[in-house]
Design a protein around this motif. Structure first.
Motif, PDB file in Angstrom:
ATOM      1  N   VAL A 101       0.894  -1.063   0.085  1.00 52.94           N
ATOM      2  CA  VAL A 101       0.073  -0.002   0.033  1.00 52.94           C
ATOM      3  C   VAL A 101       1.021   1.351   0.080  1.00 52.94           C
ATOM      4  O   VAL A 101       0.575   2.401  -0.567  1.00 52.94           O
ATOM      5  CB  VAL A 101      -1.032   0.072   1.145  1.00 52.94           C
ATOM      6  N   GLY A 102       2.092   1.018   0.624  1.00 52.52           N
ATOM      7  CA  GLY A 102       2.966   2.323   0.526  1.00 52.52           C
ATOM      8  C   GLY A 102       3.215   2.648  -0.804  1.00 52.52           C
ATOM      9  O   GLY A 102       3.680   3.851  -1.009  1.00 52.52           O
ATOM     10  N   ALA A 103       3.426   1.716  -1.701  1.00 54.93           N
ATOM     11  CA  ALA A 103       3.652   2.124  -2.977  1.00 54.93           C
ATOM     12  C   ALA A 103       2.504   2.102  -4.048  1.00 54.93           C
ATOM     13  O   ALA A 103       2.502   2.049  -5.085  1.00 54.93           O
ATOM     14  CB  ALA A 103       4.484   0.836  -3.482  1.00 54.93           C
ATOM     15  N   TYR A 104       1.371   2.810  -3.281  1.00 50.95           N
ATOM     16  CA  TYR A 104       0.430   3.108  -3.969  1.00 50.95           C
ATOM     17  C   TYR A 104       0.429   4.265  -5.175  1.00 50.95           C
ATOM     18  O   TYR A 104      -0.244   3.990  -6.257  1.00 50.95           O
ATOM     19  CB  TYR A 104      -0.829   3.699  -3.144  1.00 50.95           C
ATOM     20  N   ARG A 106       1.421   6.372  -8.540  1.00 54.59           N
ATOM     21  CA  ARG A 106       1.582   5.743  -9.644  1.00 54.59           C
ATOM     22  C   ARG A 106       3.356   5.456  -9.795  1.00 54.59           C
ATOM     23  O   ARG A 106       3.968   4.412 -10.454  1.00 54.59           O
ATOM     24  CB  ARG A 106       1.325   6.722 -11.002  1.00 54.59           C
ATOM     25  N   ARG A 107       4.020   6.265  -9.540  1.00 53.44           N
ATOM     26  CA  ARG A 107       5.494   6.341  -9.688  1.00 53.44           C
ATOM     27  C   ARG A 107       6.217   5.234  -8.980  1.00 53.44           C
ATOM     28  O   ARG A 107       7.150   4.481  -9.819  1.00 53.44           O
ATOM     29  CB  ARG A 107       6.039   7.572  -9.364  1.00 53.44           C
ATOM     30  N   ALA A 108       5.728   5.038  -7.833  1.00 54.50           N
ATOM     31  CA  ALA A 108       6.235   3.757  -6.937  1.00 54.50           C
ATOM     32  C   ALA A 108       5.802   2.593  -7.314  1.00 54.50           C
ATOM     33  O   ALA A 108       6.118   1.421  -7.326  1.00 54.50           O
ATOM     34  CB  ALA A 108       5.962   4.061  -5.389  1.00 54.50           C
ATOM     35  N   ASP A 109       4.555   2.515  -7.841  1.00 56.37           N
ATOM     36  CA  ASP A 109       3.909   1.379  -8.146  1.00 56.37           C
ATOM     37  C   ASP A 109       4.785   0.495  -9.133  1.00 56.37           C
ATOM     38  O   ASP A 109       4.660  -0.817  -9.018  1.00 56.37           O
ATOM     39  CB  ASP A 109       2.257   1.676  -8.470  1.00 56.37           C
ATOM     40  N   GLU A 110       5.088   1.073 -10.249  1.00 53.84           N
ATOM     41  CA  GLU A 110       5.909   0.424 -11.084  1.00 53.84           C
ATOM     42  C   GLU A 110       7.182  -0.345 -10.538  1.00 53.84           C
ATOM     43  O   GLU A 110       7.409  -1.240 -11.356  1.00 53.84           O
ATOM     44  CB  GLU A 110       6.080   1.391 -12.447  1.00 53.84           C
ATOM     45  N   LYS A 111       7.554   0.332  -9.792  1.00 52.40           N
ATOM     46  CA  LYS A 111       8.739  -0.465  -9.313  1.00 52.40           C
ATOM     47  C   LYS A 111       8.614  -1.381  -7.836  1.00 52.40           C
ATOM     48  O   LYS A 111       9.793  -1.387  -7.298  1.00 52.40           O
ATOM     49  CB  LYS A 111      10.013   0.811  -9.079  1.00 52.40           C
ATOM     50  N   LYS A 112       7.681  -1.611  -7.509  1.00 56.55           N
ATOM     51  CA  LYS A 112       7.391  -1.836  -6.061  1.00 56.55           C
ATOM     52  C   LYS A 112       7.989  -3.248  -5.943  1.00 56.55           C
ATOM     53  O   LYS A 112       8.345  -3.583  -4.741  1.00 56.55           O
ATOM     54  CB  LYS A 112       5.758  -2.070  -6.166  1.00 56.55           C
ATOM     55  N   GLN A 113       8.037  -4.242  -6.914  1.00 57.74           N
ATOM     56  CA  GLN A 113       8.792  -5.463  -6.720  1.00 57.74           C
ATOM     57  C   GLN A 113      10.271  -5.159  -6.125  1.00 57.74           C
ATOM     58  O   GLN A 113      10.637  -5.699  -5.195  1.00 57.74           O
ATOM     59  CB  GLN A 113       8.629  -6.285  -7.871  1.00 57.74           C
ATOM     60  N   GLN A 114      10.868  -4.231  -6.939  1.00 56.89           N
ATOM     61  CA  GLN A 114      12.283  -4.001  -6.588  1.00 56.89           C
ATOM     62  C   GLN A 114      12.444  -3.228  -5.369  1.00 56.89           C
ATOM     63  O   GLN A 114      13.219  -3.750  -4.635  1.00 56.89           O
ATOM     64  CB  GLN A 114      12.856  -3.000  -7.697  1.00 56.89           C
ATOM     65  N   THR A 115      11.722  -2.538  -4.853  1.00 52.28           N
ATOM     66  CA  THR A 115      11.667  -1.578  -3.719  1.00 52.28           C
ATOM     67  C   THR A 115      11.537  -2.566  -2.481  1.00 52.28           C
ATOM     68  O   THR A 115      11.870  -2.319  -1.593  1.00 52.28           O
ATOM     69  CB  THR A 115      10.552  -0.631  -3.806  1.00 52.28           C
ATOM     70  N   ILE A 116      10.519  -3.396  -2.675  1.00 51.05           N
ATOM     71  CA  ILE A 116      10.104  -4.306  -1.732  1.00 51.05           C
ATOM     72  C   ILE A 116      11.487  -5.301  -1.173  1.00 51.05           C
ATOM     73  O   ILE A 116      11.563  -5.479  -0.208  1.00 51.05           O
ATOM     74  CB  ILE A 116       8.906  -5.257  -1.921  1.00 51.05           C
ATOM     75  N   ILE A 147       8.292   2.464   8.528  1.00 46.38           N
ATOM     76  CA  ILE A 147       9.500   3.193   7.796  1.00 46.38           C
ATOM     77  C   ILE A 147       9.546   2.558   6.456  1.00 46.38           C
ATOM     78  O   ILE A 147       9.652   2.972   5.265  1.00 46.38           O
ATOM     79  CB  ILE A 147      10.757   2.999   8.516  1.00 46.38           C
ATOM     80  N   GLY A 148       9.260   1.216   6.323  1.00 52.56           N
ATOM     81  CA  GLY A 148       9.521   0.415   4.855  1.00 52.56           C
ATOM     82  C   GLY A 148       8.415   0.911   4.225  1.00 52.56           C
ATOM     83  O   GLY A 148       8.382   1.032   3.036  1.00 52.56           O
ATOM     84  N   ARG A 149       7.265   1.067   4.652  1.00 52.79           N
ATOM     85  CA  ARG A 149       5.923   1.577   3.955  1.00 52.79           C
ATOM     86  C   ARG A 149       6.312   2.906   3.431  1.00 52.79           C
ATOM     87  O   ARG A 149       5.953   3.333   2.319  1.00 52.79           O
ATOM     88  CB  ARG A 149       4.865   1.412   4.772  1.00 52.79           C
ATOM     89  N   GLY A 150       7.213   3.711   4.355  1.00 55.01           N
ATOM     90  CA  GLY A 150       7.358   4.996   3.869  1.00 55.01           C
ATOM     91  C   GLY A 150       8.212   4.970   2.278  1.00 55.01           C
ATOM     92  O   GLY A 150       8.317   5.604   1.404  1.00 55.01           O
ATOM     93  N   LEU A 151       9.452   4.115   2.487  1.00 52.94           N
ATOM     94  CA  LEU A 151      10.145   4.012   1.595  1.00 52.94           C
ATOM     95  C   LEU A 151       9.725   3.168   0.266  1.00 52.94           C
ATOM     96  O   LEU A 151      10.178   3.631  -0.698  1.00 52.94           O
ATOM     97  CB  LEU A 151      11.397   2.952   2.133  1.00 52.94           C
ATOM     98  N   MET A 152       8.687   2.549   0.424  1.00 50.69           N
ATOM     99  CA  MET A 152       8.097   1.934  -0.654  1.00 50.69           C
ATOM    100  C   MET A 152       7.314   3.085  -1.666  1.00 50.69           C
ATOM    101  O   MET A 152       7.104   2.786  -2.809  1.00 50.69           O
ATOM    102  CB  MET A 152       6.804   1.038  -0.151  1.00 50.69           C
ATOM    103  N   ALA A 153       7.159   4.240  -0.958  1.00 52.21           N
ATOM    104  CA  ALA A 153       6.567   5.294  -1.804  1.00 52.21           C
ATOM    105  C   ALA A 153       7.702   5.994  -2.632  1.00 52.21           C
ATOM    106  O   ALA A 153       7.295   6.962  -3.323  1.00 52.21           O
ATOM    107  CB  ALA A 153       6.011   6.370  -1.080  1.00 52.21           C
ATOM    108  N   LEU A 154       8.840   5.458  -2.881  1.00 46.76           N
ATOM    109  CA  LEU A 154      10.187   6.207  -3.242  1.00 46.76           C
ATOM    110  C   LEU A 154      10.163   7.844  -2.932  1.00 46.76           C
ATOM    111  O   LEU A 154       9.960   8.383  -3.946  1.00 46.76           O
ATOM    112  CB  LEU A 154      10.088   5.934  -4.722  1.00 46.76           C
TER     113      LEU A 154
END
Lengths: 236, 295
Positions: A101-104, A106-116, A147-154
């Motif tokens: 959900v942190g990567a909701y 658009r910009r972060a959503d595309e890269k969420k597998q990598q960010t997680i 904090i991880g959820r915050g980072l997920m948003a890039l």
């Protein structure tokens, strides 16, 4: 040009003014601490930057553009991400879903597998608990998820509201070490803290808020040596 | 003995349709935290849409889902966006703005009376549809075919909603908003858009329930009122916001209503339903599957 610039904002809750003509700026790559006692207006300041409250006067600029009238989701999309006080996890969702959900945006959503994967590398404990409900985690683990959820948003700038709140001293050190690590990887950090010693010692600069006004500002080391701060905040 | 099994089966089938109607209510409540008093009226609108779609085109009643679901979704989406959202915005600090309940009550009256004005008070039903009056014979037992279709539709709808909430980006955002809307905002989620979507979904589900009723039930302007109160009871019984709870709660009520009359005057079954409702409010206000924690 500063990454984030706050220019003379006044913030009210109804008729009660909480922040008075406050200005501050954060440069790219910096770690900045905002310290001050209860009711100094620290959390209000972060809520205002995030767009949950709008300032009655003054301007907030991010990358040079005014953002004080934007809704919270637009501010997140631009790269200002807040990890709120008390963690505010989605209690009945799994650790993994909280992170996703942190990567909701658009910009972060595309890269969420990598960010997680990066988040799990930063917090290996979370990888063992992906399917667990957030509310069953310990306080320290919950802060990791927050904090991880915050980072997920890039984030371009990560704002942490009292990350050490309610944690045991040993965990507090862990969390601050992590914040340092995040900053060293290139994320700008704006942190609100009551744990003055720890937060200033890992920051580049600091602001002291008292009664909704900036009482002092300067390089973190200079603030740590300041006699007023020593007596009022460090109890020396 | 056989007739009790037969009544139980038919009660479960009818109850699953009640549950389906309540499912829409529970989705809306789960996210917006306000009871939608217009829910029965939305079901009524769904029934009229299905009724006219079937009557004008002669399509199979269940085929009307392709019309009813999108129409009702958009209807609910706009209703929330235009009428209810402004209240949420002006009462930002209030967690469960009571004004919304008053507005949805207004919507209920307006929709019911509009239907009366436009379609008149008469009871309408679709005489020649392939499901009407059909019975399935299992040994000596008779099971209503249109209700059986309704039963499977209810299960399928619940499954679709469950998967949507669990597995999709939007579904996760809906859950996050329902758990903590400020924290959801901080994740970049537009909470008002999520409210619109949740209201649209709830309305679409009411529409699906309408479709399942049309083959064997009368359509008239106040038909929603009959379901309204049942939906509230079911949602309390099953637990506010619980998908499985809504279905099970509906089935419990359905069984009471269909088995009860074997032992007492039919009107007494209502008393049992209300007694159960009160008992739950006293003993387990969170319902069968409701979470004790706030969500």
């Amino acid at each position: 040009m500063a990454l984030l610039e706050i220019d003379q904002i006044d913030v009210f809750y109804g008729d009660v003014q909480v922040v008075f003509g406050l200005s501050l700026h954060v440069e790219e790559g910096e770690v900045v601490s905002i310290i001050g006692g209860n009711g100094a207006g620290k959390s209000t300041l972060l809520r205002t930057i995030s767009g949950l409250i709008q300032p009655r006067r003054g301007e907030i600029r991010f990358e040079g553009n005014p953002i004080q009238r934007l809704p919270p989701e637009e501010i997140v999309a631009r790269g200002i991400v807040q990890v709120p006080e008390g963690r505010r996890l989605f209690s009945l969702m799994s650790v993994e879903d909280n992170l996703i959900v942190g990567a909701y945006n658009r910009r972060a959503d595309e890269k969420k597998q990598q960010t997680i994967e990066e988040v799990y590398a930063l917090f290996p404990r979370l990888r063992e608990r992906t399917a667990q409900l957030a509310m069953t985690l310990s306080g320290g683990e919950q802060q990791m998820v927050a904090i991880g959820r915050g980072l997920m948003a890039l984030p371009k700038i990560l704002m942490l509201d009292e990350p050490s709140l309610g944690l045991a001293p040993l965990l507090i050190r862990d969390i601050f070490d992590t914040v340092r690590k995040i900053a060293d990887q290139g994320t700008t950090v704006l942190m609100v803290e009551q744990d003055v010693r720890h937060s200033l010692s890992l920051s580049d600069r600091g602001y002291v808020l008292e009664h909704g006004r900036t009482a002092m500002e300067g390089p973190a080391q200079q603030l740590l040596d300041n006699p007023h701060i020593k007596t009022a905040y460090l109890g020396l | 003995m056989l007739f009790i099994i037969e009544d139980t089966i038919n009660g479960i089938l009818m109850g699953s349709i009640y549950g389906l109607a309540a499912l829409g209510l529970t989705v809306i409540f789960g996210v917006l935290k306000v009871i939608n008093f217009a829910h029965g009226s939305l079901l009524m609108v769904g029934m009229y849409v299905a009724y006219w779609a079937v009557l004008l085109t002669g399509m199979h009643p269940y085929l009307s889902l392709v019309v009813v679901v999108p129409v009702m979704f958009v209807f609910g989406y706009l209703l929330q966006d235009i009428l209810i959202k402004p209240i949420f915005k002006s009462e930002k600090e209030v967690r469960e703005p009571i004004t919304v309940i008053i507005v949805t009550t207004g919507v209920w009256y307006i929709l019911d009376n509009l239907a009366l004005l436009i379609f008149g008070p008469q009871y309408r039903n679709i005489q020649d549809n392939p499901l009407r009056g059909k019975m399935l014979e299992i040994g000596d037992m008779m099971v209503s075919v249109p209700k059986l279709w309704g039963f499977f539709t209810a299960l399928a709808t619940a499954l679709v909603i469950y998967l949507f909430l669990r597995k999709t980006r939007m579904g996760r955002a809906v859950r996050a908003t329902s758990l903590d809307r400020d924290a959801a905002s901080l994740q970049g989620i537009n909470q008002y858009r999520i409210y619109n979507i949740a209201f649209g979904m709830g309305t679409a589900v009411a529409g699906v329930a309408g479709v399942t009723l049309v083959p064997f039930y009368n359509v008239f302007p106040t038909v929603g009122v009959l379901f309204d109160i049942k939906c509230f009871i079911i949602v309390v019984l099953g637990g506010l916001g619980s998908i499985g709870g809504a279905l099970l709660g509906g089935m419990i009520i359905g069984v009471i209503e269909s088995v009860g009359p074997q032992f007492m005057t039919a009107t007494w079954t209502e008393a049992i339903v209300y007694a159960l409702f009160l008992a739950f409010l006293f003993l387990k206000p969170s319902g069968l599957f409701g979470v004790k924690y706030d969500w």
